[in-house]
Design an enzyme around this catalytic site. Structure first.
Site, PDB file in Angstrom:
ATOM      1  N   LYS A 185      -4.596  -0.727  54.110  1.00 32.29           N
ATOM      2  CA  LYS A 185      -6.030  -1.097  52.976  1.00 32.29           C
ATOM      3  C   LYS A 185      -6.155  -2.011  52.388  1.00 32.29           C
ATOM      4  O   LYS A 185      -7.104  -3.101  53.181  1.00 32.29           O
ATOM      5  CB  LYS A 185      -6.311   0.149  52.351  1.00 32.29           C
ATOM      6  CG  LYS A 185      -6.267   1.178  52.506  1.00 32.29           C
ATOM      7  CD  LYS A 185      -6.363   2.290  50.932  1.00 32.29           C
ATOM      8  CE  LYS A 185      -5.691   2.394  49.860  1.00 32.29           C
ATOM      9  NZ  LYS A 185      -4.490   3.276  50.061  1.00 32.29           N
ATOM     10  N   THR A 186      -5.050  -3.017  52.121  1.00 34.29           N
ATOM     11  CA  THR A 186      -5.362  -4.533  52.231  1.00 34.29           C
ATOM     12  C   THR A 186      -5.245  -5.560  52.722  1.00 34.29           C
ATOM     13  O   THR A 186      -5.591  -6.346  52.521  1.00 34.29           O
ATOM     14  CB  THR A 186      -3.607  -4.643  50.358  1.00 34.29           C
ATOM     15  OG1 THR A 186      -3.780  -3.893  49.361  1.00 34.29           O
ATOM     16  CG2 THR A 186      -4.041  -5.951  49.973  1.00 34.29           C
ATOM     17  N   GLU A 199     -11.111  -1.903  48.748  1.00 31.61           N
ATOM     18  CA  GLU A 199      -9.909  -0.195  49.322  1.00 31.61           C
ATOM     19  C   GLU A 199     -10.468   0.478  48.236  1.00 31.61           C
ATOM     20  O   GLU A 199     -10.626   0.275  47.404  1.00 31.61           O
ATOM     21  CB  GLU A 199      -9.276  -1.089  48.657  1.00 31.61           C
ATOM     22  CG  GLU A 199      -8.189  -2.070  49.440  1.00 31.61           C
ATOM     23  CD  GLU A 199      -6.667  -2.686  48.942  1.00 31.61           C
ATOM     24  OE1 GLU A 199      -6.304  -1.824  48.322  1.00 31.61           O
ATOM     25  OE2 GLU A 199      -6.207  -3.776  48.545  1.00 31.61           O
TER      26      GLU A 199
END
Length: 465
Positions: free
Chosen positions: A123-124, A167
């Site tokens: 996600k990051t 996110e």
């Protein structure tokens, strides 16, 4: 959800409990930018809190009922429970309280093009990739990312456009409080089993996430992931798929790796070549992250040639294959990997990176995750030549004695009887042992979501002293 309008400021005062966290601090900055009076508390001071003070926030160190000075709203993190003294005081005063995810959802509602990046892993990195493509393409997004991104000077950037990106974490189904117009699902894997019952429960949460996207919106989905593929027939909005091993809308072809382990690949969109893309981050897993980013940028109207140019500028994010320095001719790298799939992906990426032997120091993160995924963890280290396991990082949990790092070490040895696998407790002893035993061109990887990165810093300090 409470009735709350982020545009109706009227000198409202919002207090954030746990304001120093990566996401909470970003929310605080957005609120300050919107004109709210912001206060907050956290257990320890930090650079993040210093920055918030400069922007006008009132910060308290420690949680205390006296920190509650009649705010209009309380926002708290998932780690802050009902027995927190500030939450108790707020309840006594009948002050509305919402959690971090609900506050983020309120913020998202004010953007026409809100992008939420979901998935068990990646996600990051993916949020950062999309953010920078948008930023370099003059879309001027508001960015909330779960790590330190040098190109925006931290974990947040306030934009002036209707573009917003964040996110979307599935833990305790917090992402179901969001309002995305574009949703991304990178993968679905077993994790957070202290909350979810099983993989079916997790898949159901992601299916509900897709229902948040309006019918005219888009879901960008990894079709190579079987769990993601399983929920796609239930999606009602527009679906854009990507992958490597199938006939998705966006497909990576002819993948090669540079001597540094960085991927180069062609991308076809619906069978038509749209360009050759080069990354400055290693690993096949980042080809998938890049494909999700390319597909999202395409939906936003960014020309493929511009995506090609901008995606190459991304040099990575802190704690994601983060090169800390070099000692005795060995690269010291830190990575946030704390799930078996992430460990395997990172070690696979390391295989394409110049090295002699790979040293992996892993700090398990939470007792529940270590216990639930023990076999998967034990089989994840086959690409490392030397493995050191340190104590489990408790995070939000208490040790009930059911699992330990020693148990994990013994399991790893069963999968690799001839391997150099050991348990070591003290960070400075681990650092000294590695420093004394590494040879030129070895690669040292510290892994985990806790404070294992300190070991890399210790090793570098041995060199400097």
């Amino acid at each position: 959800m409470i009735a709350f309008d982020i545009n109706q400021k009227l000198d409202q005062h919002i207090h954030l409990i746990g304001i120093g966290g990566i996401s909470m601090s970003a929310i605080a900055e957005v609120l300050l930018n919107q004109g709210y009076r912001v206060s907050g508390s956290d257990m320890n001071d930090s650079k993040i809190l210093t920055k918030l003070r400069k922007h006008g926030a009132q910060i308290f160190i420690g949680h205390n009922k006296d920190n509650i000075q009649n705010p209009d709203l309380i926002v708290y993190t998932a780690a802050v429970k009902e027995d927190n003294p500030e939450r108790i005081k707020a309840k006594e005063l009948d002050i509305p309280q919402i959690d971090r995810a609900e506050m983020l959802g309120h913020i998202m509602k004010n953007y026409n093009k809100a992008i939420a990046v979901a998935g068990s892993h990646g996600k990051t990195t993916t949020t950062s990739l999309i953010s920078l493509i948008m930023e370099y393409s003059n879309l001027d997004p508001t960015i909330l990312v779960g790590g330190e991104l040098d190109e925006i000077g931290g974990n947040i950037k306030i934009g002036e456009s209707q573009h917003f990106i964040t996110e979307a974490c599935e833990y305790v189904e917090s992402f179901l409080k969001f309002f995305p117009s574009i949703g991304i699902i990178l993968n679905i894997d077993e994790d957070h089993l202290d909350y979810f019952k099983d993989i079916d429960h997790i898949k159901e949460a992601f299916r509900k996430f897709t229902n948040l996207i309006p019918k005219e919106g888009f879901l960008v989905a990894n079709e190579d992931d079987e769990n993601v593929k399983e929920i796609l027939p239930h999606v009602e909005c527009n679906v854009i798929t990507y992958g490597i091993n199938n006939n998705s809308n966006f497909v990576a072809k002819d993948i090669l790796f540079t001597k540094e382990g960085y991927p180069i690949f062609r991308v076809e969109f619906d069978g038509k070549n749209i360009g050759t893309f080069e990354l400055n981050i290693p690993g096949k897993h980042n080809v998938y992250n890049a494909l999700a980013s390319i597909a999202t940028a395409y939906i936003l109207g960014v020309e493929p040639s511009n995506i090609e140019t901008h995606i190459k500028k991304f040099k990575g994010i802190h704690r994601r294959f983060d090169i800390l320095g070099e000692v005795k001719g060995c690269k010291i790298v830190d990575d946030y990997a704390h799930h078996p799939a992430e460990i395997r992906a990172t070690l696979e990426a390391a295989q394409n990176y110049p090295h002699r032997n790979i040293w992996c120091v892993f700090q398990p993160h939470t007792f529940s995750r270590t216990k639930a995924l023990l076999n998967d963890f034990a089989s994840s280290f086959k690409d490392a030549d030397h493995v050191i396991i340190t104590d489990i990082y408790a995070a939000r949990e208490i040790d009930n004695g059911e699992i330990s790092s020693e148990v994990l070490v013994n399991m790893i040895k069963e999968f690799n009887p001839s391997g150099d696998i050991r348990y070591m407790k003290n960070f400075e002893e681990i650092s000294k042992y590695i420093y004394e035993n590494i040879e030129s061109d070895d690669l040292v990887l510290t892994m985990g979501a806790g404070d294992v990165y300190r070991i890399g810093e210790f090793i570098i300090n041995f060199e400097n002293h």
